[in-house]
Design a protein around this motif. Structure first.
Motif, PDB file in Angstrom:
ATOM      1  N   GLN A   1       0.733  -0.733   9.397  1.00 43.43           N
ATOM      2  CA  GLN A   1       0.491   0.700   9.629  1.00 43.43           C
ATOM      3  C   GLN A   1       1.781   1.488   9.454  1.00 43.43           C
ATOM      4  OE1 GLN A   1      -2.621   2.093  10.160  1.00 43.43           O
ATOM      5  NE2 GLN A   1      -1.478   3.933   9.676  1.00 43.43           N
TER       6      GLN A   1
ATOM      7  N   ASN B   1       3.625   6.939   2.797  1.00 40.87           N
ATOM      8  CA  ASN B   1       3.069   8.288   2.814  1.00 40.87           C
ATOM      9  C   ASN B   1       4.172   9.325   3.034  1.00 40.87           C
ATOM     10  OD1 ASN B   1       0.737  10.081   2.792  1.00 40.87           O
ATOM     11  ND2 ASN B   1       1.238  10.412   4.948  1.00 40.87           N
TER      12      ASN B   1
ATOM     13  N   GLU C   1       2.521   1.707   5.703  1.00 42.88           N
ATOM     14  CA  GLU C   1       1.667   2.729   5.089  1.00 42.88           C
ATOM     15  C   GLU C   1       2.176   4.130   5.420  1.00 42.88           C
ATOM     16  OE1 GLU C   1      -2.864   4.402   5.449  1.00 42.88           O
ATOM     17  OE2 GLU C   1      -2.534   2.296   5.887  1.00 42.88           O
ATOM     18  N   ASN C   2       2.541   4.344   6.673  1.00 44.70           N
ATOM     19  CA  ASN C   2       3.052   5.654   7.067  1.00 44.70           C
ATOM     20  C   ASN C   2       4.371   5.983   6.371  1.00 44.70           C
ATOM     21  OD1 ASN C   2       0.855   6.035   8.744  1.00 44.70           O
ATOM     22  ND2 ASN C   2       1.917   5.337  10.574  1.00 44.70           N
TER      23      ASN C   2
ATOM     24  N   SER D   1       6.217   9.840  -0.004  1.00 41.11           N
ATOM     25  CA  SER D   1       5.498  10.584  -1.046  1.00 41.11           C
ATOM     26  C   SER D   1       5.590  12.099  -0.830  1.00 41.11           C
ATOM     27  CB  SER D   1       4.033  10.160  -1.119  1.00 41.11           C
ATOM     28  OG  SER D   1       3.287  10.687  -0.035  1.00 41.11           O
TER      29      SER D   1
ATOM     30  N   THR E   1      -3.191   8.326  -2.047  1.00 43.51           N
ATOM     31  CA  THR E   1      -3.980   8.453  -0.818  1.00 43.51           C
ATOM     32  C   THR E   1      -3.671   7.238   0.060  1.00 43.51           C
ATOM     33  OG1 THR E   1      -5.848   7.192  -1.682  1.00 43.51           O
ATOM     34  CG2 THR E   1      -5.854   9.587  -2.092  1.00 43.51           C
ATOM     35  N   HIS E   2      -4.121   7.299   1.305  1.00 42.87           N
ATOM     36  CA  HIS E   2      -3.908   6.147   2.196  1.00 42.87           C
ATOM     37  C   HIS E   2      -4.604   4.900   1.640  1.00 42.87           C
ATOM     38  CE1 HIS E   2      -1.670   7.858   5.539  1.00 42.87           C
ATOM     39  NE2 HIS E   2      -2.351   8.963   5.320  1.00 42.87           N
ATOM     40  N   ASP E   3      -5.788   5.068   1.073  1.00 40.64           N
ATOM     41  CA  ASP E   3      -6.490   3.925   0.490  1.00 40.64           C
ATOM     42  C   ASP E   3      -5.717   3.339  -0.693  1.00 40.64           C
ATOM     43  OD1 ASP E   3      -8.581   3.994   2.304  1.00 40.64           O
ATOM     44  OD2 ASP E   3      -9.866   5.222   1.012  1.00 40.64           O
ATOM     45  N   GLN E   4      -5.132   4.195  -1.520  1.00 45.57           N
ATOM     46  CA  GLN E   4      -4.345   3.720  -2.649  1.00 45.57           C
ATOM     47  C   GLN E   4      -3.084   2.994  -2.176  1.00 45.57           C
ATOM     48  OE1 GLN E   4      -4.078   7.563  -4.555  1.00 45.57           O
ATOM     49  NE2 GLN E   4      -5.496   6.925  -6.181  1.00 45.57           N
ATOM     50  N   ILE E   5      -2.476   3.494  -1.117  1.00 46.91           N
ATOM     51  CA  ILE E   5      -1.297   2.829  -0.551  1.00 46.91           C
ATOM     52  C   ILE E   5      -1.689   1.445  -0.045  1.00 46.91           C
ATOM     53  CG2 ILE E   5       0.405   2.858   1.319  1.00 46.91           C
ATOM     54  CD1 ILE E   5       0.321   5.970   1.090  1.00 46.91           C
ATOM     55  N   ARG E   6      -2.773   1.373   0.723  1.00 45.98           N
ATOM     56  CA  ARG E   6      -3.220   0.079   1.256  1.00 45.98           C
ATOM     57  C   ARG E   6      -3.504  -0.909   0.133  1.00 45.98           C
ATOM     58  NH1 ARG E   6      -7.181   2.874   4.146  1.00 45.98           N
ATOM     59  NH2 ARG E   6      -6.001   4.019   5.685  1.00 45.98           N
TER      60      ARG E   6
END
Length: 67
Positions: free
Chosen positions: A54, A61, A57-58, A64, A35-40
């Motif tokens: 950002q 994502n 993170e993108n 993935s 998830t985005h939170d897990q990536i962060r």
């Protein structure tokens, strides 16, 4: 990972790129669909002097999703 990095135009100065890419690859090996939170959370230990968090993170994502 590198293809997603280029696609999202992450690199600027390049200082942190090797560490960022290695950490992102390790994350996706451990958790292929984070998830985005897990990536962060996973990427939080890597400092980017240019502040492209950002985009990083993108890119993770995007990688993935199998790009």
């Amino acid at each position: 990972m590198q293809k997603a990095w280029r696609e999202m135009n992450v690199p600027q100065c390049g200082y942190c790129q090797t560490g960022q890419i290695m950490q992102a690859a390790a994350l996706l090996m451990e958790n292929p669909k984070p998830t985005h939170d897990q990536i962060r959370e996973a990427m939080s230990g890597n400092i980017c002097r240019c502040g492209t968090y950002q985009r990083i993170e993108n890119a993770v994502n995007l990688a993935s999703t199998g790009v």
